[in-house]
Design an enzyme around this catalytic site. Structure first.
Site, short mmCIF file in Angstrom:
data_model
loop_
_atom_site.label_atom_id
_atom_site.label_comp_id
_atom_site.label_asym_id
_atom_site.label_seq_id
_atom_site.Cartn_x
_atom_site.Cartn_y
_atom_site.Cartn_z
CG ASP A 82 -92.72 -17.28 -85.57
OD1 ASP A 82 -93.72 -16.75 -86.10
OD2 ASP A 82 -92.69 -18.48 -85.23
CD GLU A 83 -96.45 -17.41 -82.69
OE1 GLU A 83 -97.28 -16.48 -82.58
OE2 GLU A 83 -96.77 -18.56 -83.04
NE ARG A 124 -105.30 -23.03 -82.11
CZ ARG A 124 -104.42 -22.43 -82.90
NH1 ARG A 124 -103.27 -23.00 -83.17
NH2 ARG A 124 -104.70 -21.26 -83.46
CE LYS A 137 -97.01 -18.47 -86.34
NZ LYS A 137 -95.66 -18.98 -86.06
CB THR A 138 -93.79 -22.18 -89.97
OG1 THR A 138 -94.34 -21.97 -88.67
CG2 THR A 138 -92.42 -22.83 -89.82
CD GLN A 174 -103.14 -17.31 -83.75
OE1 GLN A 174 -102.92 -18.41 -83.27
NE2 GLN A 174 -102.77 -17.00 -84.99
#
Length: 685
Positions: free
Chosen positions: A218-219, A615, A32-33, A249
């Site tokens: 973002d997020e 993770r 996504k970044t 998330q």
């Protein structure tokens, strides 16, 4: 068009879709970044000025990474860059520029936790609320929740349905009045006040619509009510807003975040396009298969299934421990084998847990094996007493109305200003409506000679600090302050333990180094800018710029946004994950059915476990204990329902079974014994 190279089809679609509202549903590890930064590059490549792009996220770490990537793609300098920052940094910018339009002076300072606790303690006491009814810490959480929901003291007072709730509402109002008197805003105000600004002054909103043609968030799943409303106002009628996030998330419900933000995006922005990123570049197929099975049990979610081209990888290891001590021994054996037998770097290993109380036995087991580790998310450097002392001087020098800072430094180091003098000054300052620093100067003659001298020495140190910072910079000014007030001598007199003394004096030097680093990077190197940069720092969960050869111990919440080749998740039991309190979420409406509250709490716990699973990049280890001692009682836990949702596919070692252990397990135990006792045996020869 180099920024488009290497994108998969959904990523490329998200980058090229520039006009109108866009939801990028980005699963864990799906890049996504990269999509956000490539999208910025695409906007500029099509002829838009970089300054017309605003991208906001939640942490300084994420904002820094995004900004650096964007500048590299654009081949631009900082002076010709898009606005890439956190929500709170954006709020500061708006208030510095437009705050006076709603009565917020440009020179405001940002209150820290200690300021808030002290003001709220006084407010609670003034309104007859005892600590047995509400502690200042709990009141701070309540106030933060109210502000994150956009509620004013009047709103809270109107909703109060019992005497205590009414008192707390009045304490909230008193708290707000005291912040204003001290020229302070708290962290939540950095979002709430810009929202109030744009709601009250449409001309400011219109100016921002012209300034920012494109808005990226973002997020998005982590936004609370106030952040969400602020996004909508900044987006404006052009509606060129792109939000990136993953409802799976969303793990910050206690902060006001709601996965419904993503679910409702199409409703809030009619005609919005949705692009799903589901190719994971981080984890193996076995890990993603388990994560997909778990999160698939949540009902309130956007459907997606992560997949990976990295292959199936190793199966997930599950250890059924005989008891909690055996579980810790197994963690030690696994980590020891990874580092000493297979050559895995310590920083490539992380141990995740649900509650802070699980950390101490993990530390003990790693120490026993001399395995280097660090606990991520513990007490910040900026919470150290000596650092807070020196920063209080800096804050008071920059903001003479900061009464909390004045009280902290008045007699630190000792300068003859005793408690009776402070109490008298507080009374006289209240009567004359003066800040304490001003009252100490103007009413000095009313005090005993020793206190007068102390007041004068303190004022002299503060004036010198401002002058030194203006002439030679913040680092030099802090170093001069330490010498001027003989702070090192104060620390020596206050400390008896040699190791503690070394650590405390080191912290003093480290603060000067922090100021020096700030001066090397910042465009505005003034005292105000330095204090603002510290106030806006994130909770330094993980410093990826200074990788150390240490195993990371961290909570599942703190692990969000991070990744490690090897991850061990302990305590996979009912009551731990999902947490026993997950069925009762604070703040739920009373007319909600208990089963609805339980479902929402359980679904957030499931999302948290999903975050923990994803993770891991190469190998994932899980464990639970068949018996556990808690508060002196032996308990028989039930394994987590989330393990049942994963189903089979585990590589299981069951210490409660009579089945012979695998050859691999035996090798691990032998390697662990050699590591723990072999060195001592060698020394004894």
């Amino acid at each position: 068009m180099h920024h488009l190279q290497g994108l998969n089809p959904p990523q490329a679609e998200a980058v090229r879709t520039l006009e109108g509202p866009l939801l990028v549903l980005a699963g864990a590890g799906t890049g996504k970044t990269r999509v956000v930064t490539c999208r910025i590059a695409e906007i500029v490549a099509r002829g838009t000025r970089p300054q017309a792009v605003c991208a906001v996220t939640f942490t300084n770490k994420a904002a820094k990474e995004m900004r650096e990537r964007a500048l590299k793609m654009l081949r631009r300098s900082e002076d010709d860059a898009p606005t890439v920052c956190t929500f709170h940094s954006l709020g500061v910018r708006l208030l510095r520029e437009f705050g006076p339009k709603i009565g917020v002076p440009r020179g405001f300072a940002i209150a820290d936790d200690a300021d808030q606790g002290e003001i709220l303690a006084d407010a609670l006491r003034d309104h007859g609320v005892g600590r047995d009814q509400c502690r200042p810490k709990d009141a701070r959480w309540k106030v933060s929740g109210w502000k994150n929901g956009g509620l004013s003291p009047d709103d809270v007072l109107e909703r109060a349905n019992d005497p205590l709730a009414e008192k707390l509402a009045w304490a909230y109002r008193r708290y707000e009045e005291e912040l204003e008197r001290r020229n302070l805003v708290d962290f939540d105000d950095l979002i709430l006040k810009p929202l109030r600004l744009l709601e009250a002054r449409p001309e400011v909103a219109e100016e921002l619509h012209g300034r920012f043609r494109y808005l990226l968030v973002d997020e998005y799943q982590d936004t609370n009510e106030v952040q969400y409303r602020l996004v909508r106002l900044i987006a404006g009628p052009r509606r060129n807003v792109c939000v990136v996030g993953d409802d799976d998330q969303s793990i910050y419900g206690w902060r006001g975040a709601e996965p419904d933000r993503i679910l409702a995006f199409a409703r809030d922005f009619p005609g919005a396009k949705t692009v799903v990123l589901d190719q994971n570049y981080r984890s193996t197929g076995a890990i993603l298969d388990a994560a997909n099975k778990v999160i698939g049990n949540n009902r309130a979610r956007k459907e997606k299934r992560l997949w990976s081209a990295l292959g199936a990888g190793d199966p997930i290891a599950l250890y059924v421990a005989a008891d909690d001590k055996d579980e810790m021994d197994e963690v030690g054996r696994v980590v020891n084998r990874l580092i000493r037998a297979t050559g895995v770097a310590p920083q490539d290993v992380a141990i995740l847990f649900r509650a802070n109380s699980q950390c101490r036995p993990l530390e003990q087991t790693l120490r026993a094996r001399q395995i280097p580790y660090r606990v991520v998310g513990t007490r910040s450097f900026f919470d150290r007493r000596e650092v807070r002392d020196l920063l209080a001087y800096a804050r008071l020098a920059a903001n003479p109305k900061d009464d909390g800072a004045w009280i902290r430094v008045a007699n630190t180091p000792a300068r003859g200003i005793g408690k009776s003098s402070v109490d008298k000054l507080k009374q006289r300052a209240g009567e004359t409506r003066r800040p304490l620093r001003t009252a100490a100067v103007e009413l000095r003659a009313e005090f005993a000679p020793k206190a007068q001298e102390g007041f004068a020495n303190l004022e002299s140190a503060l004036v010198a600090l401002v002058d030194d910072a203006a002439r030679g910079g913040v680092a030099a000014a802090l170093a001069a302050l330490v010498d001027r007030i003989q702070y090192r001598d104060h620390v020596r007199m206050d400390t008896t333990d040699a190791l503690e003394l070394t650590a405390r004096l080191g912290a003093v030097d480290d603060l000067v180094s922090v100021a020096r680093d700030f001066e090397a990077k910042a465009s505005d190197r003034g005292l105000d800018a330095f204090l603002e940069s510290l106030a806006l720092r994130e909770d330094d969960r993980y410093d990826s710029d200074r990788e150390r050869a240490e195993v990371s111990l961290l909570t599942m919440h703190a692990a969000k946004g991070l990744e490690f080749p090897h991850v061990y998740i302990v305590g996979c039991e009912e009551g731990i994950i999902p947490h026993k309190n997950s069925v009762a979420e604070p703040g739920d409406d009373e007319d909600d059915a208990p089963v609805d509250r339980a479902d929402r709490g359980l679904e957030e716990e499931r999302r948290l476990f999903y975050v923990a699973l994803t993770r891991a990049r190469k190998k994932l280890y899980l464990s639970y204990a068949a018996k556990r001692v808690k508060w002196g009682k032996e308990l028989t836990p039930t394994r987590s329902r989330f393990l049942d949702e994963i189903g089979d596919g585990f590589e299981i070692v069951d210490a409660t079974s009579d089945t012979p252990a695998s050859k691999e397990f035996g090798k691990g135990m032998f390697a662990d014994m050699m590591a723990r006792f072999g060195k001592k045996a060698e020394e004894g020869r």
